[in-house]
Scaffold this motif. Structure first.
Motif, PDB file in Angstrom:
ATOM      1  N   GLU A  56      -9.323  19.612  19.189  1.00  0.00           N
ATOM      2  CA  GLU A  56      -9.541  20.906  19.832  1.00  0.00           C
ATOM      3  C   GLU A  56      -8.256  21.482  20.408  1.00  0.00           C
ATOM      4  O   GLU A  56      -8.054  22.684  20.443  1.00  0.00           O
ATOM      5  CB  GLU A  56     -10.583  20.750  20.943  1.00  0.00           C
ATOM      6  N   MET A  57      -7.356  20.606  20.886  1.00  0.00           N
ATOM      7  CA  MET A  57      -6.093  21.054  21.465  1.00  0.00           C
ATOM      8  C   MET A  57      -5.052  19.946  21.324  1.00  0.00           C
ATOM      9  O   MET A  57      -5.389  18.766  21.359  1.00  0.00           O
ATOM     10  CB  MET A  57      -6.271  21.411  22.949  1.00  0.00           C
ATOM     11  N   LYS A  73       1.001  23.339  25.093  1.00  0.00           N
ATOM     12  CA  LYS A  73      -0.361  23.086  24.631  1.00  0.00           C
ATOM     13  C   LYS A  73      -0.678  24.100  23.546  1.00  0.00           C
ATOM     14  O   LYS A  73      -0.341  25.278  23.687  1.00  0.00           O
ATOM     15  CB  LYS A  73      -1.370  23.231  25.769  1.00  0.00           C
ATOM     16  N   GLN A  75      -3.744  25.350  20.557  1.00  0.00           N
ATOM     17  CA  GLN A  75      -5.032  25.227  19.885  1.00  0.00           C
ATOM     18  C   GLN A  75      -4.738  25.367  18.387  1.00  0.00           C
ATOM     19  O   GLN A  75      -4.366  26.445  17.922  1.00  0.00           O
ATOM     20  CB  GLN A  75      -6.012  26.297  20.367  1.00  0.00           C
ATOM     21  N   TYR A 100      -3.998  14.709  21.488  1.00  0.00           N
ATOM     22  CA  TYR A 100      -4.932  15.778  21.177  1.00  0.00           C
ATOM     23  C   TYR A 100      -6.215  15.520  21.959  1.00  0.00           C
ATOM     24  O   TYR A 100      -6.477  14.406  22.418  1.00  0.00           O
ATOM     25  CB  TYR A 100      -5.215  15.880  19.673  1.00  0.00           C
TER      26      TYR A 100
END
Length: 274
Positions: A56-57, A73, A75, A100
């Motif tokens: 997700e990130m 960070k 996405q 992650y």
């Protein structure tokens, strides 16, 4: 149910839970630099962190004075995130890792990646003693002469590091790399860099290339043994490795359940009996 069957059932359930827990653990990401570990000052570099599709990130961290700090960070488009540095500076040098996030939490960190910034100081000079042409089996010393006051040096051959050395206080700004018994495999193109131990990711510009030619007995001319840098050894990505590992774990879990089912069926038929 007999005591033995009960014990086997308990053991099987325990192993099954452990296998499923192992398979569910977040995979370790991989982190790579598109320029390798050495990046010249002012050039661009991209660090790519790769994880599973469920990511997700992505988080990129850098060690600075023994403390970690989050640098970025992102996405991502699922399979990975690219962290770009358009113009590398002294402050970008250091040790990086990435993570992650998925619904179950944060992954383990990637293997550390060293990013060394070169060109921060004047280039040293590199020479061979007694000569850059040497007979196989003899000795040679490669001497790296620093332009400024540095206490460490690194020697590269054909793009791959071969030795580090620290300065002897009596040697001034000279660093000596000795090859006691030269073989044809040690012929090639050499470079050296200098730096400070307490700033080991901040290096000088490279020296001018030095070609070491190895004379092989029975060959009339000096033998130039150039090992081209070549492609790095193919490495299977950590994500692929973990995927195979998970398939094996799940297969084992299924096998354990099948064995337990057979044991329970046998116990049931034994109790039913004629």
């Amino acid at each position: 149910m007999t005591p033995i069957l009960s014990a086997l059932l308990s053991l099987g359930l325990y192993l099954d839970q452990r296998i499923w827990a192992q398979a569910a653990r977040p995979l370790r990401p991989s982190l790579k630099s598109d320029k390798g570990p050495l990046v010249p000052l002012g050039t661009s570099v991209t660090l790519t962190c790769r994880g599973p599709n469920e990511s997700e990130m992505y988080i990129l961290e850098k060690v600075q004075r023994l403390r970690r700090r989050i640098t970025k960070k992102l996405q991502p488009p699922r399979t990975g995130a690219k962290f770009s540095i358009p113009s590398v500076t002294k402050n970008d040098a250091g040790n990086y890792s990435c993570f992650y996030t998925i619904s179950s939490g944060l992954s383990e960190p990637s293997a550390p990646l060293d990013l060394v910034v070169t060109g921060l100081y004047n280039a040293p000079s590199l020479s061979a003693l007694p000569s850059s042409q040497v007979a196989s089996g003899h000795s040679v010393t490669l001497q790296c002469q620093a332009e400024g006051w540095h206490d460490s040096s690194a020697l590269y051959k054909d793009g791959v590091i071969t030795q580090y050395t620290s300065k002897n206080p009596k040697s001034g700004n000279q660093f000596k790399f000795s090859i006691k018994t030269v073989s044809p495999a040690q012929g090639g193109t050499y470079l050296c860099y200098t730096f400070q131990k307490n700033a080991s990711y901040e290096w000088s510009a490279p020296s001018a290339p030095l070609v070491l030619r190895v004379r092989v007995p029975g060959v009339s001319k000096a033998h130039d043994h150039f090992q081209s840098p070549g492609d790095p050894q193919a490495m299977t990505s950590s994500v692929s490795n973990y995927t195979v590992s998970n398939i094996v774990c799940l297969s084992l879990a299924g096998l354990v359940l099948i064995i337990l089912g057979v044991l329970l069926a046998e116990a049931w038929y034994s109790r039913k009996g004629p």
